[in-house]
Design an enzyme around this catalytic site. Sequence first.
Site, PDB file in Angstrom:
ATOM      1  NE  ARG A  64      41.293  23.625 -69.965  1.00 11.54           N
ATOM      2  CZ  ARG A  64      41.071  24.627 -70.817  1.00 11.54           C
ATOM      3  NH1 ARG A  64      40.233  24.465 -71.826  1.00 11.54           N
ATOM      4  NH2 ARG A  64      41.686  25.787 -70.664  1.00 11.54           N
ATOM      5  CG  ASP A  84      48.264  21.293 -72.960  1.00 17.87           C
ATOM      6  OD1 ASP A  84      47.089  21.705 -72.907  1.00 17.87           O
ATOM      7  OD2 ASP A  84      49.257  22.026 -72.785  1.00 17.87           O
ATOM      8  NE  ARG A  94      53.724  21.736 -73.280  1.00 18.36           N
ATOM      9  CZ  ARG A  94      52.989  21.699 -74.380  1.00 18.36           C
ATOM     10  NH1 ARG A  94      51.659  21.637 -74.294  1.00 18.36           N
ATOM     11  NH2 ARG A  94      53.571  21.707 -75.569  1.00 18.36           N
TER      12      ARG A  94
END
Length: 260
Positions: free
Chosen positions: A51, A53, A207
């Site tokens: 996935r 974001d 991140r």
Amino acid sequence: MLRTIRLLITFDGTRYHGWQRQHNGITVQGVLEEQLGHLCKKNITLHGAGRTDAGVHAMGMVAHFHLGASIPLKAFTDGLNSMLPQDIRILEAREEKPEFHSRFSALGKTYRYDFYTGPLQQPTTRLYAAHFPGFFDSSRLTEALQLITGTHDFSSFERVGSRNRELQTGRGAVRTIYKATCSAHPHQADHWSIQITGDGFLRQMVRILAGTLIEIGMGKRSPASVQTALVAGDRTKAGMTAPAHGLFLEKIYYQQLFHS
């Protein structure tokens, strides 16, 4: 017999609510499945390698699907690209062995985080590089980059609540980082890239690592704080979660990991 079709995908994530299909927002997977459905004249379920974001970009996302029809592979590059919006493109389509899985067959991934430390950011780069104006010394990252390399429990570098810790199995939050670097752009002053290659990543791990490293380079935390965070297993001990728009999924590895 069902064919397994593997797609290599690049996309600008600016206007998408991430990769994974959602009911309340436009996603890359959702757009691709819709157009594949039109092309194949049947519902298609696309299995991505992971996935991303909202706002995150990809240079080399991989996804696969199963199909019984004898549609030529060229239809999934030239044909599908003609149907897709300009911010999503199929770079390659190939037929894989039946046991191939975009996520579970992956051996590792490389992510890149781009940011700018000059006083005034050009509007044309604002969607693809985070802005952290002020002092930044990349030499302060040398120790920290070494500390995150190797196999560690990265619980401190994971979004809170992204896994049910009572039900976690297997390696939990343990991941291996093979290489981590920070380099200056050769032709653009004050533009930097953090690149991290590992065998897998937790939710928002890159991140949070990038945010922690940027804070170290800016003198807001010590390089040794990385070791403290790794040992603590506490999200509050790591740095900020860097904005999504600076992050790029560069490559996914299936046959040979990038070590050097």
